[in-house]
Design a protein around this motif. Structure first.
Motif, PDB file in Angstrom:
ATOM      1  N   LEU A  44       0.816  -0.442   0.464  1.00 23.47           N
ATOM      2  CA  LEU A  44      -0.150  -0.080   0.094  1.00 23.47           C
ATOM      3  C   LEU A  44       1.157   1.231  -0.362  1.00 23.47           C
ATOM      4  O   LEU A  44       1.057   2.221  -0.644  1.00 23.47           O
ATOM      5  CB  LEU A  44      -0.760   0.154   1.267  1.00 23.47           C
ATOM      6  CG  LEU A  44      -2.044  -1.149   1.468  1.00 23.47           C
ATOM      7  CD1 LEU A  44      -2.492  -1.284   2.511  1.00 23.47           C
ATOM      8  CD2 LEU A  44      -3.186  -0.654   0.029  1.00 23.47           C
ATOM      9  N   LEU A  45       1.703   1.442   0.741  1.00 23.75           N
ATOM     10  CA  LEU A  45       2.562   2.521   0.692  1.00 23.75           C
ATOM     11  C   LEU A  45       3.427   2.902  -0.573  1.00 23.75           C
ATOM     12  O   LEU A  45       4.045   3.607  -1.120  1.00 23.75           O
ATOM     13  CB  LEU A  45       3.713   1.832   1.890  1.00 23.75           C
ATOM     14  CG  LEU A  45       3.161   2.633   3.563  1.00 23.75           C
ATOM     15  CD1 LEU A  45       3.221   2.377   4.764  1.00 23.75           C
ATOM     16  CD2 LEU A  45       2.197   3.539   3.622  1.00 23.75           C
ATOM     17  N   LEU A  46       4.080   1.519  -0.753  1.00 18.79           N
ATOM     18  CA  LEU A  46       4.525   1.223  -2.249  1.00 18.79           C
ATOM     19  C   LEU A  46       4.006   2.514  -3.610  1.00 18.79           C
ATOM     20  O   LEU A  46       4.334   3.102  -4.128  1.00 18.79           O
ATOM     21  CB  LEU A  46       5.018   0.568  -2.579  1.00 18.79           C
ATOM     22  CG  LEU A  46       6.403  -0.289  -4.164  1.00 18.79           C
ATOM     23  CD1 LEU A  46       6.857   0.810  -3.682  1.00 18.79           C
ATOM     24  CD2 LEU A  46       5.366  -1.454  -3.977  1.00 18.79           C
ATOM     25  N   LEU A  47       2.808   2.320  -3.295  1.00 16.12           N
ATOM     26  CA  LEU A  47       1.618   2.984  -3.975  1.00 16.12           C
ATOM     27  C   LEU A  47       1.282   3.955  -4.237  1.00 16.12           C
ATOM     28  O   LEU A  47       1.103   4.813  -4.876  1.00 16.12           O
ATOM     29  CB  LEU A  47       0.207   1.540  -4.559  1.00 16.12           C
ATOM     30  CG  LEU A  47      -0.500   1.518  -5.192  1.00 16.12           C
ATOM     31  CD1 LEU A  47      -0.094   0.800  -6.430  1.00 16.12           C
ATOM     32  CD2 LEU A  47      -1.995   0.414  -4.858  1.00 16.12           C
ATOM     33  N   LEU A  48       0.624   4.356  -2.451  1.00 21.96           N
ATOM     34  CA  LEU A  48       0.494   5.118  -2.195  1.00 21.96           C
ATOM     35  C   LEU A  48       1.882   6.570  -2.002  1.00 21.96           C
ATOM     36  O   LEU A  48       1.044   8.503  -2.257  1.00 21.96           O
ATOM     37  CB  LEU A  48      -0.300   5.680  -1.318  1.00 21.96           C
ATOM     38  CG  LEU A  48      -0.987   4.740  -1.238  1.00 21.96           C
ATOM     39  CD1 LEU A  48      -1.886   4.714   0.872  1.00 21.96           C
ATOM     40  CD2 LEU A  48      -2.728   5.192  -1.847  1.00 21.96           C
ATOM     41  N   HIS A  49       2.969   6.140  -2.124  1.00 17.88           N
ATOM     42  CA  HIS A  49       3.926   7.417  -1.883  1.00 17.88           C
ATOM     43  C   HIS A  49       4.515   7.247  -3.654  1.00 17.88           C
ATOM     44  O   HIS A  49       4.229   6.860  -3.877  1.00 17.88           O
ATOM     45  CB  HIS A  49       5.188   6.650  -1.441  1.00 17.88           C
ATOM     46  CG  HIS A  49       5.112   6.511   0.451  1.00 17.88           C
ATOM     47  ND1 HIS A  49       5.628   5.872   0.899  1.00 17.88           N
ATOM     48  CD2 HIS A  49       4.137   6.973   0.913  1.00 17.88           C
ATOM     49  CE1 HIS A  49       5.425   6.146   2.051  1.00 17.88           C
ATOM     50  NE2 HIS A  49       4.197   7.013   1.951  1.00 17.88           N
ATOM     51  N   LYS A  50       5.288   8.865  -3.604  1.00 14.14           N
ATOM     52  CA  LYS A  50       5.834   8.969  -5.085  1.00 14.14           C
ATOM     53  C   LYS A  50       6.984   7.787  -5.455  1.00 14.14           C
ATOM     54  O   LYS A  50       6.755   7.297  -4.507  1.00 14.14           O
ATOM     55  CB  LYS A  50       6.405  10.661  -4.682  1.00 14.14           C
ATOM     56  CG  LYS A  50       6.035  11.341  -4.484  1.00 14.14           C
ATOM     57  CD  LYS A  50       5.312  12.757  -5.151  1.00 14.14           C
ATOM     58  CE  LYS A  50       4.977  13.709  -4.668  1.00 14.14           C
ATOM     59  NZ  LYS A  50       4.273  14.504  -3.129  1.00 14.14           N
ATOM     60  N   GLU A  51       7.053   8.199  -6.435  1.00 13.49           N
ATOM     61  CA  GLU A  51       7.337   6.888  -7.645  1.00 13.49           C
ATOM     62  C   GLU A  51       8.799   6.812  -6.651  1.00 13.49           C
ATOM     63  O   GLU A  51       9.813   5.720  -6.164  1.00 13.49           O
ATOM     64  CB  GLU A  51       7.610   7.228  -8.408  1.00 13.49           C
ATOM     65  CG  GLU A  51       5.831   6.943  -9.514  1.00 13.49           C
ATOM     66  CD  GLU A  51       5.898   6.447 -10.735  1.00 13.49           C
ATOM     67  OE1 GLU A  51       6.792   6.273 -11.273  1.00 13.49           O
ATOM     68  OE2 GLU A  51       4.925   7.170 -11.342  1.00 13.49           O
ATOM     69  N   ASP A  52       9.819   7.972  -6.472  1.00 19.76           N
ATOM     70  CA  ASP A  52      11.081   8.073  -5.726  1.00 19.76           C
ATOM     71  C   ASP A  52      11.354   7.350  -4.445  1.00 19.76           C
ATOM     72  O   ASP A  52      12.429   7.674  -4.586  1.00 19.76           O
ATOM     73  CB  ASP A  52      11.413   8.856  -6.749  1.00 19.76           C
ATOM     74  CG  ASP A  52      10.756  10.521  -5.347  1.00 19.76           C
ATOM     75  OD1 ASP A  52      10.021  10.417  -5.885  1.00 19.76           O
ATOM     76  OD2 ASP A  52      11.540  11.528  -6.313  1.00 19.76           O
ATOM     77  N   GLN A  53      10.096   7.614  -3.590  1.00 20.61           N
ATOM     78  CA  GLN A  53      10.121   7.284  -2.596  1.00 20.61           C
ATOM     79  C   GLN A  53       9.925   5.968  -2.054  1.00 20.61           C
ATOM     80  O   GLN A  53       8.815   5.002  -2.503  1.00 20.61           O
ATOM     81  CB  GLN A  53       9.373   8.355  -1.954  1.00 20.61           C
ATOM     82  CG  GLN A  53       9.082   9.493  -1.796  1.00 20.61           C
ATOM     83  CD  GLN A  53       8.038  10.086  -1.140  1.00 20.61           C
ATOM     84  OE1 GLN A  53       7.015  10.456  -1.699  1.00 20.61           O
ATOM     85  NE2 GLN A  53       8.320  10.881   0.107  1.00 20.61           N
ATOM     86  N   LEU A  54      10.751   4.934  -1.813  1.00 19.24           N
ATOM     87  CA  LEU A  54      10.366   3.364  -1.366  1.00 19.24           C
ATOM     88  C   LEU A  54      10.505   3.658   0.205  1.00 19.24           C
ATOM     89  O   LEU A  54      11.236   4.451   0.947  1.00 19.24           O
ATOM     90  CB  LEU A  54      11.973   2.433  -2.528  1.00 19.24           C
ATOM     91  CG  LEU A  54      11.723   0.938  -2.217  1.00 19.24           C
ATOM     92  CD1 LEU A  54      10.310   0.642  -3.128  1.00 19.24           C
ATOM     93  CD2 LEU A  54      13.268   0.618  -2.794  1.00 19.24           C
ATOM     94  N   PRO A  55       9.241   2.807   0.446  1.00 15.77           N
ATOM     95  CA  PRO A  55       8.902   2.496   1.986  1.00 15.77           C
ATOM     96  C   PRO A  55      10.336   2.104   2.542  1.00 15.77           C
ATOM     97  O   PRO A  55      11.282   1.265   1.892  1.00 15.77           O
ATOM     98  CB  PRO A  55       7.913   1.847   1.196  1.00 15.77           C
ATOM     99  CG  PRO A  55       7.349   2.090   0.300  1.00 15.77           C
ATOM    100  CD  PRO A  55       8.298   2.576  -0.556  1.00 15.77           C
ATOM    101  N   GLU A  56      10.401   2.448   3.584  1.00 12.47           N
ATOM    102  CA  GLU A  56      11.992   2.362   4.306  1.00 12.47           C
ATOM    103  C   GLU A  56      12.000   1.206   4.454  1.00 12.47           C
ATOM    104  O   GLU A  56      12.688   0.574   3.878  1.00 12.47           O
ATOM    105  CB  GLU A  56      11.764   2.437   5.655  1.00 12.47           C
ATOM    106  CG  GLU A  56      12.815   2.906   6.029  1.00 12.47           C
ATOM    107  CD  GLU A  56      12.576   3.347   8.007  1.00 12.47           C
ATOM    108  OE1 GLU A  56      13.163   3.536   8.641  1.00 12.47           O
ATOM    109  OE2 GLU A  56      11.787   4.349   7.762  1.00 12.47           O
ATOM    110  N   LYS A  57      11.321  -0.036   4.973  1.00 11.14           N
ATOM    111  CA  LYS A  57      10.605  -1.516   5.353  1.00 11.14           C
ATOM    112  C   LYS A  57      11.110  -2.146   3.653  1.00 11.14           C
ATOM    113  O   LYS A  57      12.139  -2.973   3.531  1.00 11.14           O
ATOM    114  CB  LYS A  57       9.211  -1.978   5.566  1.00 11.14           C
ATOM    115  CG  LYS A  57       9.722  -1.734   6.985  1.00 11.14           C
ATOM    116  CD  LYS A  57      10.394  -2.389   7.919  1.00 11.14           C
ATOM    117  CE  LYS A  57       9.993  -1.090   9.224  1.00 11.14           C
ATOM    118  NZ  LYS A  57       8.507  -0.191   9.681  1.00 11.14           N
TER     119      LYS A  57
END
Ligand SMILES: [Mg+2]
Ligand SMILES: [Mg+2]
Ligand SMILES: [Mg+2]
Ligand SMILES: [Mg+2]
Ligand SMILES: [Mg+2]
Ligand SMILES: [Mg+2]
Lengths: 146, 146, 146, 146, 146, 146
Positions: free
Chosen positions: C14-27
């Motif tokens: 979900l976070l991968l989807l909701l964040h901007k493309e260059d922002q990878l979820p930390e985990k």
């Protein structure tokens, strides 16, 4: 906050649909509500949705420039279709066709004027095999705040 | 084989439901059809089914000794409930309650007498939160051969 | 056997989807999990399914030579679509269209390594009339063992 | 009429839900929107509905004196639940339980101010057998005009 | 990758269910597959799920310590129930009861051994009013990779 | 009124379907019941319905001149399809295809002869991606009074 039993928007839509075209339900004559009627026959669910939406916009029941009004109408149409299809909203994909009349009514059915406007979509007609006569009646009603 | 437009069983059931109790739809007076009306209010789907079944049996609309008649009625009730619930047949489990009137009509709506008897179950009333006034109207109709 | 609250596969998708493309979820950066993102817009449910399946195969998330992996992915996609369509998995047949981004994540979200790999499919975007702007957001998530 | 990509009400609700409690999504801080968060765990669908409704009323997200606001919220909750249950809105009757966090956001997500206020209900958590650990994640989002 | 027409896991489960108790389907005797049979009668969907899960765990068909196996079985049970209930997975809430036998089979039905193990849940029996005799037969089959 | 355990119409239809073509279930040989078998493969739900209806009419299982018989058959087909599709009656719109055999049986399965004739439609075969081998088995059974 209760519904005004003299201004039942769903009942008005249903009676408008079930009565002969020249017989307007008594209440609708007296109220300053918007309403229209139309017909659609199809094996294609999206044509049923489109027919009701187009009538509502062309007859000035909803403002086509506002998505919130289209959204309110759309969900009322889907709820009405689920009565006609008895749950699955599928027509031609299950080898059946519908011949429907529809009525759309917009008004304020609650005693408290703050409840504002609501919209009712009623569908009545036949559903069955795509062969004349192999069909029975069906009804559906969707009601939404608008 | 077509429906006789003067003997529409679904329409008769709906008008029986929507009209005042002392106003019998014209057609029903003339036809030798069986019909009855009743009421049920509940958060519990099985009570709605039971109320309609009990009325149909007690009023002699169906023969309780024949499963095929109970089966025909049961599926007509479920189809009507799916109109009222708009697809899922769930009431209390979704924190809502219904206050319904029902009409059951049994007759032969097709021009060809060989099409035999059919049964219509119509439900009309309100659905909403279990708080007076937090509700809107709903309708459902199920039709089956019997 | 519990989910590892630092490795929530659905949340990562979900976070991968909701964040901007260059922002990878930390985990996701720290874990040795497989994932990919893509886009699909259509009125046709089968095109949504195909787009997700094709991405998963092309990006090496699943082995296309194994039906059991396609089966796991397929049911995850259908579950995600039922969130987006709110239950019926119908799009164009109800005169609506979707514009979706999707994320697929494959990894082991349970503390016990024996729980093995799971797959998450997340869909996020808009659903509405086939007219720009007449739409609102929708989300869906399907999770399956693989 | 399009959605304002800086004011996506669904995305805000989802991020509010997925982020740690002390991290407020950036946009929500800047906007003059109403929102709240809460938790509910149950095998009983009506308790999930009730928990969200109660929070929305107690936190002043909706006016409890207006049915039209309760109606808007109710349908948003059901849509969110259908994402969590992947279509059937049944929990305990299928021997499963949910442990959910919810977020409710009310605001005006469209560029055109005439589109008025909308409400988003997001649910995120786990669904599974009524045994700790035998569960996976689920999400749901319902959006309605209010 | 195709199914091995001599090792059809669903057919084996169905024949195990439909044959007399002392007649084991020929194929099942020859294969080194796990299987068991049981019975459950209830108006309560969760009791049907529980009966099948308990049998599968007690008879060693699945490892109760692994959620991924319970998850595979659970979805197979729900798919089988949707055949029995013809779509809605509701029993008592619609005033009906089921009297079912169930068979669970675990094996590798594909020619390619890499396809690994799958699980089939078959349900067969009667569904109807909670009155002896007011019922007809129903079947359901769910198949999942495990 | 109970089902005659020697004349189970659903079981006969299922065994007719699951056995080799030249093996007729024992009971069916002895009873004076009508039955037929056929095949259909499609991504299109309406083709499945049409194939079963056409066979039933061509083989004289139902009278095509009577809508009540077509109606009884149609609902039995839909119930059987909901087993195969596990609830939603959608095939190609979800990017899947079916390869099915069907059996139709018409007879009187209840001890009491007044229960009259019933019809059973059984479907068995595979469902899966439109790629050979990416599929698993599925079954469905619909039973109706006729
Ligand atoms: Mg409503
Ligand atoms: Mg019908
Ligand atoms: Mg699951
Ligand atoms: Mg909407
Ligand atoms: Mg499957
Ligand atoms: Mg039945």
């Amino acid at each position: 906050m209760p519904l005004d039993s003299n201004h039942l928007i769903g009942k008005e839509a249903l009676l408008l649909l079930l009565h002969k075209e020249d017989q307007l339900p008594e209440k609708l004559r007296q109220l300053d509500w918007k309403y229209c009627k139309g017909k659609v026959g199809s094996m294609d669910g999206q044509k049923v949705v489109a027919a009701v939406e187009t009538a509502a916009k062309n007859q000035g029941i909803i403002k086509s420039s506002l998505y919130r009004e289209t959204h309110a109408l759309y969900h009322a149409i889907l709820e009405a279709m689920s009565g006609v299809t008895r749950g699955n909203n599928q027509i031609g994909t299950l080898l059946r066709t519908v011949g429907l009349q529809f009525a759309i009514v917009r008004g304020n059915p609650y005693k408290d004027k703050e409840e504002g406007e609501w919209i009712a979509v009623a569908l009545y007609g036949t559903i069955g095999a795509p062969v004349k006569g192999l069909e029975h009646e069906a009804i559906g009603l969707g009601i939404n705040h608008i």
